[in-house]
Design a protein around this motif. Structure first.
Motif, PDB file in Angstrom:
ATOM      1  N   GLU A 380       0.850  -1.199   0.000  1.00 19.97           N
ATOM      2  CA  GLU A 380       0.000   0.000   0.000  1.00 19.97           C
ATOM      3  C   GLU A 380       0.889   1.255   0.000  1.00 19.97           C
ATOM      4  O   GLU A 380       1.753   1.402   0.868  1.00 19.97           O
ATOM      5  CB  GLU A 380      -0.905  -0.016   1.233  1.00 19.97           C
ATOM      6  CG  GLU A 380      -1.957   1.079   1.230  1.00 19.97           C
ATOM      7  CD  GLU A 380      -2.928   0.946   2.388  1.00 19.97           C
ATOM      8  OE1 GLU A 380      -3.837   0.098   2.289  1.00 19.97           O
ATOM      9  OE2 GLU A 380      -2.750   1.656   3.396  1.00 19.97           O
ATOM     10  N   THR A 382       0.759   5.613  -0.542  1.00 20.61           N
ATOM     11  CA  THR A 382      -0.094   6.807  -0.602  1.00 20.61           C
ATOM     12  C   THR A 382       0.087   7.524  -1.938  1.00 20.61           C
ATOM     13  O   THR A 382       1.125   7.383  -2.612  1.00 20.61           O
ATOM     14  CB  THR A 382       0.254   7.772   0.548  1.00 20.61           C
ATOM     15  OG1 THR A 382       1.642   8.098   0.458  1.00 20.61           O
ATOM     16  CG2 THR A 382      -0.041   7.141   1.893  1.00 20.61           C
ATOM     17  N   LYS A 383      -0.924   8.320  -2.312  1.00 19.83           N
ATOM     18  CA  LYS A 383      -0.918   9.016  -3.615  1.00 19.83           C
ATOM     19  C   LYS A 383       0.293   9.951  -3.759  1.00 19.83           C
ATOM     20  O   LYS A 383       0.843  10.104  -4.850  1.00 19.83           O
ATOM     21  CB  LYS A 383      -2.216   9.833  -3.763  1.00 19.83           C
ATOM     22  CG  LYS A 383      -3.481   8.985  -3.924  1.00 19.83           C
ATOM     23  CD  LYS A 383      -3.604   8.436  -5.332  1.00 19.83           C
ATOM     24  CE  LYS A 383      -4.812   7.542  -5.510  1.00 19.83           C
ATOM     25  NZ  LYS A 383      -6.074   8.223  -5.646  1.00 19.83           N
ATOM     26  N   LEU A 386       3.451   8.121  -5.277  1.00 27.40           N
ATOM     27  CA  LEU A 386       3.312   7.269  -6.470  1.00 27.40           C
ATOM     28  C   LEU A 386       4.456   7.444  -7.468  1.00 27.40           C
ATOM     29  O   LEU A 386       4.800   6.509  -8.206  1.00 27.40           O
ATOM     30  CB  LEU A 386       1.973   7.540  -7.160  1.00 27.40           C
ATOM     31  CG  LEU A 386       0.726   7.041  -6.414  1.00 27.40           C
ATOM     32  CD1 LEU A 386      -0.544   7.415  -7.178  1.00 27.40           C
ATOM     33  CD2 LEU A 386       0.782   5.529  -6.209  1.00 27.40           C
ATOM     34  N   ARG A 395       0.188  -2.810 -10.382  1.00 25.75           N
ATOM     35  CA  ARG A 395      -0.972  -2.208  -9.709  1.00 25.75           C
ATOM     36  C   ARG A 395      -2.126  -3.223  -9.642  1.00 25.75           C
ATOM     37  O   ARG A 395      -2.482  -3.847 -10.635  1.00 25.75           O
ATOM     38  CB  ARG A 395      -1.414  -0.952 -10.450  1.00 25.75           C
ATOM     39  CG  ARG A 395      -2.574  -0.227  -9.779  1.00 25.75           C
ATOM     40  CD  ARG A 395      -3.003   1.021 -10.540  1.00 25.75           C
ATOM     41  NE  ARG A 395      -2.093   2.138 -10.314  1.00 25.75           N
ATOM     42  CZ  ARG A 395      -1.179   2.572 -11.170  1.00 25.75           C
ATOM     43  NH1 ARG A 395      -1.028   1.963 -12.338  1.00 25.75           N
ATOM     44  NH2 ARG A 395      -0.395   3.600 -10.881  1.00 25.75           N
ATOM     45  N   GLN A 397      -5.033  -2.422  -7.145  1.00 26.60           N
ATOM     46  CA  GLN A 397      -6.251  -1.787  -6.629  1.00 26.60           C
ATOM     47  C   GLN A 397      -5.994  -0.291  -6.410  1.00 26.60           C
ATOM     48  O   GLN A 397      -4.939   0.097  -5.891  1.00 26.60           O
ATOM     49  CB  GLN A 397      -6.664  -2.454  -5.297  1.00 26.60           C
ATOM     50  CG  GLN A 397      -8.087  -2.138  -4.842  1.00 26.60           C
ATOM     51  CD  GLN A 397      -8.433  -2.881  -3.564  1.00 26.60           C
ATOM     52  OE1 GLN A 397      -7.572  -3.189  -2.760  1.00 26.60           O
ATOM     53  NE2 GLN A 397      -9.709  -3.179  -3.361  1.00 26.60           N
ATOM     54  N   THR A 398      -6.967   0.523  -6.819  1.00 27.97           N
ATOM     55  CA  THR A 398      -6.870   1.977  -6.619  1.00 27.97           C
ATOM     56  C   THR A 398      -7.901   2.407  -5.586  1.00 27.97           C
ATOM     57  O   THR A 398      -9.090   2.107  -5.709  1.00 27.97           O
ATOM     58  CB  THR A 398      -7.124   2.728  -7.942  1.00 27.97           C
ATOM     59  OG1 THR A 398      -6.149   2.312  -8.902  1.00 27.97           O
ATOM     60  CG2 THR A 398      -7.034   4.226  -7.735  1.00 27.97           C
ATOM     61  N   MET A 399      -7.415   3.126  -4.547  1.00 30.59           N
ATOM     62  CA  MET A 399      -8.291   3.619  -3.481  1.00 30.59           C
ATOM     63  C   MET A 399      -8.322   5.148  -3.523  1.00 30.59           C
ATOM     64  O   MET A 399      -7.628   5.778  -4.334  1.00 30.59           O
ATOM     65  CB  MET A 399      -7.774   3.137  -2.113  1.00 30.59           C
ATOM     66  CG  MET A 399      -7.506   1.648  -2.035  1.00 30.59           C
ATOM     67  SD  MET A 399      -8.993   0.652  -2.241  1.00 30.59           S
ATOM     68  CE  MET A 399      -9.833   1.014  -0.713  1.00 30.59           C
ATOM     69  N   CYS A 402      -4.855   6.063  -1.650  1.00 28.39           N
ATOM     70  CA  CYS A 402      -3.662   5.260  -1.901  1.00 28.39           C
ATOM     71  C   CYS A 402      -3.896   4.300  -3.068  1.00 28.39           C
ATOM     72  O   CYS A 402      -5.024   4.167  -3.555  1.00 28.39           O
ATOM     73  CB  CYS A 402      -3.269   4.475  -0.650  1.00 28.39           C
ATOM     74  SG  CYS A 402      -4.507   3.235  -0.194  1.00 28.39           S
ATOM     75  N   GLU A 403      -2.803   3.647  -3.478  1.00 25.15           N
ATOM     76  CA  GLU A 403      -2.910   2.586  -4.480  1.00 25.15           C
ATOM     77  C   GLU A 403      -2.181   1.356  -3.939  1.00 25.15           C
ATOM     78  O   GLU A 403      -1.236   1.471  -3.140  1.00 25.15           O
ATOM     79  CB  GLU A 403      -2.336   3.050  -5.816  1.00 25.15           C
ATOM     80  CG  GLU A 403      -3.158   4.155  -6.436  1.00 25.15           C
ATOM     81  CD  GLU A 403      -3.017   4.223  -7.955  1.00 25.15           C
ATOM     82  OE1 GLU A 403      -2.487   3.261  -8.547  1.00 25.15           O
ATOM     83  OE2 GLU A 403      -3.440   5.239  -8.523  1.00 25.15           O
ATOM     84  N   ARG A 404      -2.637   0.180  -4.394  1.00 20.98           N
ATOM     85  CA  ARG A 404      -2.076  -1.077  -3.889  1.00 20.98           C
ATOM     86  C   ARG A 404      -1.433  -1.861  -5.029  1.00 20.98           C
ATOM     87  O   ARG A 404      -1.991  -1.943  -6.123  1.00 20.98           O
ATOM     88  CB  ARG A 404      -3.174  -1.897  -3.206  1.00 20.98           C
ATOM     89  CG  ARG A 404      -3.639  -1.243  -1.900  1.00 20.98           C
ATOM     90  CD  ARG A 404      -4.875  -1.893  -1.323  1.00 20.98           C
ATOM     91  NE  ARG A 404      -5.226  -1.309  -0.033  1.00 20.98           N
ATOM     92  CZ  ARG A 404      -6.371  -1.524   0.585  1.00 20.98           C
ATOM     93  NH1 ARG A 404      -7.292  -2.310   0.025  1.00 20.98           N
ATOM     94  NH2 ARG A 404      -6.610  -0.969   1.756  1.00 20.98           N
ATOM     95  N   PHE A 405      -0.256  -2.438  -4.725  1.00 21.04           N
ATOM     96  CA  PHE A 405       0.560  -3.116  -5.732  1.00 21.04           C
ATOM     97  C   PHE A 405       0.965  -4.503  -5.236  1.00 21.04           C
ATOM     98  O   PHE A 405       0.827  -4.829  -4.052  1.00 21.04           O
ATOM     99  CB  PHE A 405       1.828  -2.295  -6.016  1.00 21.04           C
ATOM    100  CG  PHE A 405       1.568  -0.903  -6.516  1.00 21.04           C
ATOM    101  CD1 PHE A 405       1.545  -0.621  -7.878  1.00 21.04           C
ATOM    102  CD2 PHE A 405       1.322   0.143  -5.618  1.00 21.04           C
ATOM    103  CE1 PHE A 405       1.302   0.665  -8.331  1.00 21.04           C
ATOM    104  CE2 PHE A 405       1.079   1.431  -6.067  1.00 21.04           C
ATOM    105  CZ  PHE A 405       1.063   1.696  -7.428  1.00 21.04           C
TER     106      PHE A 405
END
Length: 555
Positions: A380, A382-383, A386, A395, A397-399, A402-405
């Motif tokens: 995880e 944070t934006k 990035l 990648r 999941q996009t929240m 934040c984004e998850r990789f």
């Protein structure tokens, strides 16, 4: 349903939780009655000659749930109108299929009870069919029947059953006007320290003894305990402090519904029973002169074997079955579980190291590796960070924030962790089920330990009450009645000992009646009630509030 609750937190600690089943015999119109408390394994059956007796029994036992045939329900509801108005009671239909099938009845009862019990039940066909129907009701609600071992009679000849009108007017459990516990006899004399002891006190108040030998033996036991004086009594009572509800815990073990936390409480209760026994042994041989206490101590000795099993297996503070197999059992209890748990733990260590490695490589100190229910392990970020994400990150999941990789290394680590954790958890579950099953073989023995604890609690509470409030040992007599310095146990606690005017009461040969005169609020009803309460206390086996007490056995 109300009668099927066995979770200890959902029950009143000081009263049974009965389900009642009623069956009217068409030819005689007599009523068979069965009472069951699934939380303690208590099961009783008996016969009521008419609907009036049934109403009295209902008020006496106070069931939370009543099972009855549908066509008889309106009649019963009408007869029990006053009980229904006071109590939240659920009416349920009796399982008709079981009532009408003798083969099913016999098969079910044979499965639950020992052959001796089944043989006794077969002497009375209606009782057997009604018990079977009640058991079928519990099974229909997916409840285990393993907590039931024996069937007791509804009433026994060695007790006096106090009817509901006397219970109400003597304010045994609640006051008449405000319906509060404070101001009742139970509230004022209750010095018990365990849930089991509190239930036994309530039972003793509702069912005082009528056999002189039993009453005298209880008085003798209280006298023996009083000889220990304050320090000795205190040391014994200390062992009861915080004692869990062993009876209900054993019932949950038998039913296979016990949680790891409840097993820890069971261990605590069995250890408390063992400490109590050791404390008694240190007080000298005088206390063993009481036959009742000697028999009780023999019951407590049986706590050792199941306690040894629990101490060898359980952690001090077991939690729920865990993903890594480290929530319940002590290290060293099972070699294979230790190996799988270690494998799972090494995977966790690798995960922590990989997270630190990624932070150093990317320069993102807020980077976190988290476990997602659907996607597994994810990184995880944070934006705001990035721009620092390497090309090797994929990648997933996009929240909002934040984004998850994921990376190839993380996928491999996830598989390794999942496999080790799953194997450890699977083995831990199997071992836990085996432990509960093994403890279930000690069910009867542990019920006996719980019964021993509750009886000692009751006797110690009587001794403490007598010492605290200066109660005297009554003498049983057949030559009338004599009370010197008699007091009302509840009123004196409100007005204060020094302000209560003690009374002398004497009935001898030729004196069958006394006339009490005086203005309103002079205490006419108080003196009558205090005599009745003194009689009940005496026949419970307690000492009584007086200087001298010579009492007959009341019916």
């Amino acid at each position: 349903t109300p009668g099927c609750i066995d979770e200890i937190e959902g029950l009143d600690h000081d009263r049974p939780n009965y389900t009642m089943a009623v069956y009217e015999v068409p030819e005689s119109r007599k009523l068979h009655l069965v009472l069951a408390d699934i939380s303690t394994g208590e099961l009783r059956h008996g016969l009521c000659q008419n609907i009036r007796e049934l109403v009295r029994a209902t008020h006496h036992f106070q069931p939370k749930e009543i099972l009855v045939r549908k066509f008889f329900q309106p009649t019963l509801e009408q007869a029990l109108a006053s009980y229904i108005a006071d109590s939240k009671v659920l009416f349920e239909p009796l399982p008709e299929a079981t009532l009408r099938d003798p083969k099913v009845q016999t098969k079910l009862v044979n499965r639950v009870f020992a052959p001796v019990t089944v043989k006794e039940l077969k002497k009375d066909g209606e009782s057997l069919s009604l018990i079977a129907a009640l058991l079928a009701h519990f099974e229909g609600l997916k409840h285990s029947l393993a907590s039931f071992l024996t069937v007791k009679p509804l009433w026994t000849e060695d007790v006096m059953v106090i009817q509901d009108i006397a219970v109400r007017d003597l304010e045994l459990f609640e006051t008449t006007q405000r319906r509060t516990k404070k101001g009742s006899l139970y509230h004022e004399i209750n010095r018990t320290l365990t849930p089991m002891g509190a239930r036994l006190l309530r039972h003793s108040m509702l069912n005082p003894l009528v056999q002189a030998k039993q009453i005298r033996e209880r008085h003798r036991t209280v006298r023996m305990l009083l000889q220990l004086e304050g320090s000795g009594l205190s040391r014994l009572r200390e062992q009861l402090q915080g004692m869990p509800d062993l009876t209900r815990l054993v019932a949950r073990i038998a039913a296979g519904r016990v949680t790891p936390r409840e097993l820890a409480l069971t261990k605590q209760g069995l250890a408390g029973a063992t400490r109590l026994l050791h404390q008694v042994e240190g007080l000298g041989k005088g206390i063993h002169k009481s036959k009742l206490l000697h028999e009780t101590f023999q019951q407590l000795e049986k706590a050792e074997e199941p306690l040894t099993i629990l101490e060898a297996a359980l952690q001090d503070n077991p939690i729920a079955l865990s993903a890594g197999g480290e929530g319940i059992f002590k290290s060293g209890y099972h070699k294979k579980l230790d190996e799988k748990s270690a494998l799972s733990q090494s995977g966790q260590d690798k995960l922590t190291a990989y997270e630190n490695q990624l932070r150093q490589e990317t320069g993102i100190q807020s980077l976190k590796v988290k476990n997602h229910k659907t996607f597994g392990l994810l990184i995880e970020i944070t934006k705001s960070n990035l721009a620092k994400v390497p090309d090797t990150f994929v990648r997933r999941q996009t929240m909002v924030n934040c984004e998850r990789f994921v990376t190839d290394e993380l996928r491999q680590l996830d598989e390794e962790l999942s496999s080790a954790g799953m194997l450890a958890a699977q083995l831990e579950t199997e071992l836990y089920e085996q432990l509960v099953a093994e403890l279930g073989t000690f069910q009867k023995l542990m019920y006996g330990v719980a019964a021993g604890v509750e009886f000692i609690d009751l006797m110690l509470s009587f001794a403490w009450l007598a010492r605290e409030l200066d109660y005297c040992e009554p003498t049983l007599t057949e030559k009338g009645l004599r009370l010197a310095g008699s007091r009302h146990p509840v009123v004196e606690s409100f007005v204060g000992r020094s302000h209560f005017v003690q009374n002398d009461i004497e009935f001898g040969p030729g004196t069958r009646q006394m006339l009490i005169t005086g203005p309103n609020m002079a205490g006419k009803s108080t003196i009558m009630r205090q005599m009745a309460l003194t009689a009940i206390l005496n026949q419970m086996g307690s000492f009584v509030p007086a200087r001298v007490a010579e009492l007959p056995i009341f019916d």
